[in-house]
Design a protein around this motif. Sequence first.
Motif, PDB file in Angstrom:
ATOM      1  N   ILE A 138       0.754  -1.284  -0.030  1.00 30.07           N
ATOM      2  CA  ILE A 138       0.012  -0.012  -0.032  1.00 30.07           C
ATOM      3  C   ILE A 138       0.832   1.199  -0.031  1.00 30.07           C
ATOM      4  CG2 ILE A 138      -1.682   1.467   1.273  1.00 30.07           C
ATOM      5  CD1 ILE A 138      -2.855  -1.189   2.285  1.00 30.07           C
ATOM      6  N   THR A 139       2.123   1.250   0.798  1.00 30.03           N
ATOM      7  CA  THR A 139       2.887   2.564   0.713  1.00 30.03           C
ATOM      8  C   THR A 139       3.366   2.716  -0.520  1.00 30.03           C
ATOM      9  OG1 THR A 139       4.395   1.016   1.658  1.00 30.03           O
ATOM     10  CG2 THR A 139       3.295   2.588   3.255  1.00 30.03           C
ATOM     11  N   LEU A 140       3.945   1.690  -1.080  1.00 27.80           N
ATOM     12  CA  LEU A 140       4.693   2.019  -2.592  1.00 27.80           C
ATOM     13  C   LEU A 140       3.710   2.571  -3.406  1.00 27.80           C
ATOM     14  CD1 LEU A 140       6.567  -1.513  -2.900  1.00 27.80           C
ATOM     15  CD2 LEU A 140       7.287   0.889  -2.059  1.00 27.80           C
ATOM     16  N   LYS A 141       2.259   2.509  -3.474  1.00 27.09           N
ATOM     17  CA  LYS A 141       1.508   2.963  -4.377  1.00 27.09           C
ATOM     18  C   LYS A 141       1.227   4.368  -4.211  1.00 27.09           C
ATOM     19  CE  LYS A 141      -0.978  -1.500  -5.338  1.00 27.09           C
ATOM     20  NZ  LYS A 141      -2.315  -2.260  -5.064  1.00 27.09           N
ATOM     21  N   LEU A 142       1.305   5.005  -3.126  1.00 24.78           N
ATOM     22  CA  LEU A 142       1.137   6.461  -2.894  1.00 24.78           C
ATOM     23  C   LEU A 142       2.267   7.350  -3.738  1.00 24.78           C
ATOM     24  CD1 LEU A 142       0.719   6.705   0.999  1.00 24.78           C
ATOM     25  CD2 LEU A 142      -0.838   6.935  -0.787  1.00 24.78           C
ATOM     26  N   ASN A 143       1.477   8.202  -4.359  1.00 22.46           N
ATOM     27  CA  ASN A 143       2.324   9.088  -5.159  1.00 22.46           C
ATOM     28  C   ASN A 143       2.456  10.601  -4.449  1.00 22.46           C
ATOM     29  OD1 ASN A 143       2.852   7.174  -7.006  1.00 22.46           O
ATOM     30  ND2 ASN A 143       0.980   7.828  -8.368  1.00 22.46           N
ATOM     31  N   LYS A 144       3.364  11.269  -4.804  1.00 23.20           N
ATOM     32  CA  LYS A 144       3.534  12.733  -4.393  1.00 23.20           C
ATOM     33  C   LYS A 144       2.337  13.335  -4.854  1.00 23.20           C
ATOM     34  CE  LYS A 144       8.293  12.929  -3.280  1.00 23.20           C
ATOM     35  NZ  LYS A 144       9.732  13.578  -3.589  1.00 23.20           N
ATOM     36  N   ALA A 145       1.844  13.118  -6.024  1.00 24.66           N
ATOM     37  CA  ALA A 145       0.927  13.633  -6.815  1.00 24.66           C
ATOM     38  C   ALA A 145      -0.597  13.610  -5.960  1.00 24.66           C
ATOM     39  CB  ALA A 145       0.582  13.531  -8.330  1.00 24.66           C
ATOM     40  N   THR A 146      -0.458  12.760  -5.400  1.00 24.65           N
ATOM     41  CA  THR A 146      -2.121  12.564  -4.595  1.00 24.65           C
ATOM     42  C   THR A 146      -2.022  13.118  -3.312  1.00 24.65           C
ATOM     43  OG1 THR A 146      -1.204  10.236  -3.610  1.00 24.65           O
ATOM     44  CG2 THR A 146      -2.307  10.217  -6.027  1.00 24.65           C
ATOM     45  N   ILE A 147      -1.082  13.422  -2.724  1.00 24.16           N
ATOM     46  CA  ILE A 147      -0.919  14.041  -1.416  1.00 24.16           C
ATOM     47  C   ILE A 147      -1.021  15.597  -1.584  1.00 24.16           C
ATOM     48  CG2 ILE A 147       0.516  14.646   0.462  1.00 24.16           C
ATOM     49  CD1 ILE A 147       1.929  11.916  -0.145  1.00 24.16           C
ATOM     50  N   VAL A 148      -2.148  16.141  -0.886  1.00 29.17           N
ATOM     51  CA  VAL A 148      -2.542  17.380  -1.464  1.00 29.17           C
ATOM     52  C   VAL A 148      -2.374  18.229   0.201  1.00 29.17           C
ATOM     53  CG1 VAL A 148      -4.413  19.004  -1.897  1.00 29.17           C
ATOM     54  CG2 VAL A 148      -4.119  16.741  -3.177  1.00 29.17           C
ATOM     55  N   ALA A 149      -2.012  19.291   0.348  1.00 30.39           N
ATOM     56  CA  ALA A 149      -1.916  19.980   1.485  1.00 30.39           C
ATOM     57  C   ALA A 149      -3.299  20.641   1.913  1.00 30.39           C
ATOM     58  CB  ALA A 149      -1.033  21.537   1.162  1.00 30.39           C
ATOM     59  N   PRO A 150      -3.451  20.668   3.201  1.00 30.85           N
ATOM     60  CA  PRO A 150      -4.696  21.281   3.544  1.00 30.85           C
ATOM     61  C   PRO A 150      -5.149  22.430   3.050  1.00 30.85           C
ATOM     62  CG  PRO A 150      -3.427  20.994   5.669  1.00 30.85           C
ATOM     63  CD  PRO A 150      -2.449  20.247   4.252  1.00 30.85           C
ATOM     64  N   PRO A 151      -6.500  22.805   3.062  1.00 30.30           N
ATOM     65  CA  PRO A 151      -6.711  24.566   2.542  1.00 30.30           C
ATOM     66  C   PRO A 151      -6.391  25.196   3.688  1.00 30.30           C
ATOM     67  CG  PRO A 151      -8.621  22.879   3.082  1.00 30.30           C
ATOM     68  CD  PRO A 151      -7.690  22.042   3.065  1.00 30.30           C
ATOM     69  N   THR A 152      -5.882  26.365   3.366  1.00 32.86           N
ATOM     70  CA  THR A 152      -5.835  27.354   4.407  1.00 32.86           C
ATOM     71  C   THR A 152      -6.962  27.957   4.774  1.00 32.86           C
ATOM     72  OG1 THR A 152      -5.160  29.042   2.796  1.00 32.86           O
ATOM     73  CG2 THR A 152      -3.393  27.814   3.903  1.00 32.86           C
ATOM     74  N   PRO A 153      -7.358  28.277   5.955  1.00 31.99           N
ATOM     75  CA  PRO A 153      -8.622  29.111   6.527  1.00 31.99           C
ATOM     76  C   PRO A 153      -8.563  30.465   5.636  1.00 31.99           C
ATOM     77  CG  PRO A 153      -6.971  28.858   8.323  1.00 31.99           C
ATOM     78  CD  PRO A 153      -6.406  28.042   7.328  1.00 31.99           C
ATOM     79  N   ARG A 154      -9.590  30.568   5.361  1.00 30.79           N
ATOM     80  CA  ARG A 154      -9.843  31.895   4.685  1.00 30.79           C
ATOM     81  C   ARG A 154      -9.959  33.005   5.705  1.00 30.79           C
ATOM     82  NH1 ARG A 154     -13.328  32.011  -0.669  1.00 30.79           N
ATOM     83  NH2 ARG A 154     -11.922  33.154  -1.496  1.00 30.79           N
ATOM     84  N   ALA A 155      -9.833  34.318   5.605  1.00 27.21           N
ATOM     85  CA  ALA A 155     -10.022  35.488   6.347  1.00 27.21           C
ATOM     86  C   ALA A 155     -11.539  35.749   6.534  1.00 27.21           C
ATOM     87  CB  ALA A 155      -9.314  36.601   6.179  1.00 27.21           C
ATOM     88  N   GLU A 156     -11.817  36.660   7.327  1.00 26.88           N
ATOM     89  CA  GLU A 156     -13.337  37.010   7.444  1.00 26.88           C
ATOM     90  C   GLU A 156     -13.575  37.749   6.082  1.00 26.88           C
ATOM     91  OE1 GLU A 156     -15.568  40.468   9.699  1.00 26.88           O
ATOM     92  OE2 GLU A 156     -13.970  39.420  10.857  1.00 26.88           O
ATOM     93  N   PRO A 157     -14.884  37.353   5.603  1.00 27.09           N
ATOM     94  CA  PRO A 157     -15.337  38.097   4.350  1.00 27.09           C
ATOM     95  C   PRO A 157     -15.595  39.793   4.396  1.00 27.09           C
ATOM     96  CG  PRO A 157     -16.768  36.397   5.134  1.00 27.09           C
ATOM     97  CD  PRO A 157     -15.890  36.672   6.300  1.00 27.09           C
ATOM     98  N   THR A 158     -14.950  40.266   3.461  1.00 25.62           N
ATOM     99  CA  THR A 158     -14.809  41.580   3.432  1.00 25.62           C
ATOM    100  C   THR A 158     -15.621  42.456   2.464  1.00 25.62           C
ATOM    101  OG1 THR A 158     -12.983  41.634   1.953  1.00 25.62           O
ATOM    102  CG2 THR A 158     -12.437  41.519   4.459  1.00 25.62           C
ATOM    103  N   VAL A 159     -16.308  41.767   1.607  1.00 25.95           N
ATOM    104  CA  VAL A 159     -17.164  42.353   0.599  1.00 25.95           C
ATOM    105  C   VAL A 159     -18.541  42.062   0.685  1.00 25.95           C
ATOM    106  CG1 VAL A 159     -17.320  42.702  -2.025  1.00 25.95           C
ATOM    107  CG2 VAL A 159     -15.215  42.187  -1.166  1.00 25.95           C
ATOM    108  N   SER A 160     -19.396  43.063   0.584  1.00 22.93           N
ATOM    109  CA  SER A 160     -20.856  42.790   0.600  1.00 22.93           C
ATOM    110  C   SER A 160     -21.262  43.679  -0.565  1.00 22.93           C
ATOM    111  CB  SER A 160     -21.415  43.355   2.016  1.00 22.93           C
ATOM    112  OG  SER A 160     -20.594  42.810   2.984  1.00 22.93           O
ATOM    113  N   ILE A 161     -22.932  43.196  -0.646  1.00 25.12           N
ATOM    114  CA  ILE A 161     -23.729  43.940  -1.865  1.00 25.12           C
ATOM    115  C   ILE A 161     -24.948  44.707  -0.953  1.00 25.12           C
ATOM    116  CG2 ILE A 161     -25.066  43.782  -3.730  1.00 25.12           C
ATOM    117  CD1 ILE A 161     -23.791  41.146  -4.453  1.00 25.12           C
ATOM    118  N   GLN A 162     -24.838  46.157  -1.261  1.00 29.50           N
ATOM    119  CA  GLN A 162     -26.033  46.835  -0.612  1.00 29.50           C
ATOM    120  C   GLN A 162     -27.122  46.813  -1.685  1.00 29.50           C
ATOM    121  OE1 GLN A 162     -25.563  50.695   1.263  1.00 29.50           O
ATOM    122  NE2 GLN A 162     -27.351  51.446   0.145  1.00 29.50           N
TER     123      GLN A 162
END
Length: 114
Positions: A22-46
């Motif tokens: 199983i460990t031999l089948k892992l590729n570097k391409a399949t390993i994805v970094a976790p998404p970074t948390p986004r900051a607070e939303p700053t744009v609104s529509i009146q």
Amino acid sequence: REIPVKPVEWNKKVPAVLKTDITLKLNKATIVAPPTPRAEPTVSIQVEVFRKKTQALRAQRRIINKLKLPVEIVQEYDYYKVIVTGFYSREETYKYYPELAGMGYAKIYIIIKE
């Protein structure tokens, strides 16, 4: 009466968690970094400014039902502003202009929180 304590006998054979095939089948391409948390939303529509709160509540209900977006009502003096929140960039708001205009709201402004 006390219960005598017996020493624990450990099994020296520990099962492997991952097998080598199983460990031999892992590729570097399949390993994805976790998404970074986004900051607070700053744009609104009146969307619109109303004199009556009932009109603002009606507009809020219509927008939530049609677009499934968070809508706030902000009171400023004797006026009620209907604001669609939750955008991170100005480009995200572009697709909602035709929808809001089609619903009859012509006074659409962008609010950017710095």
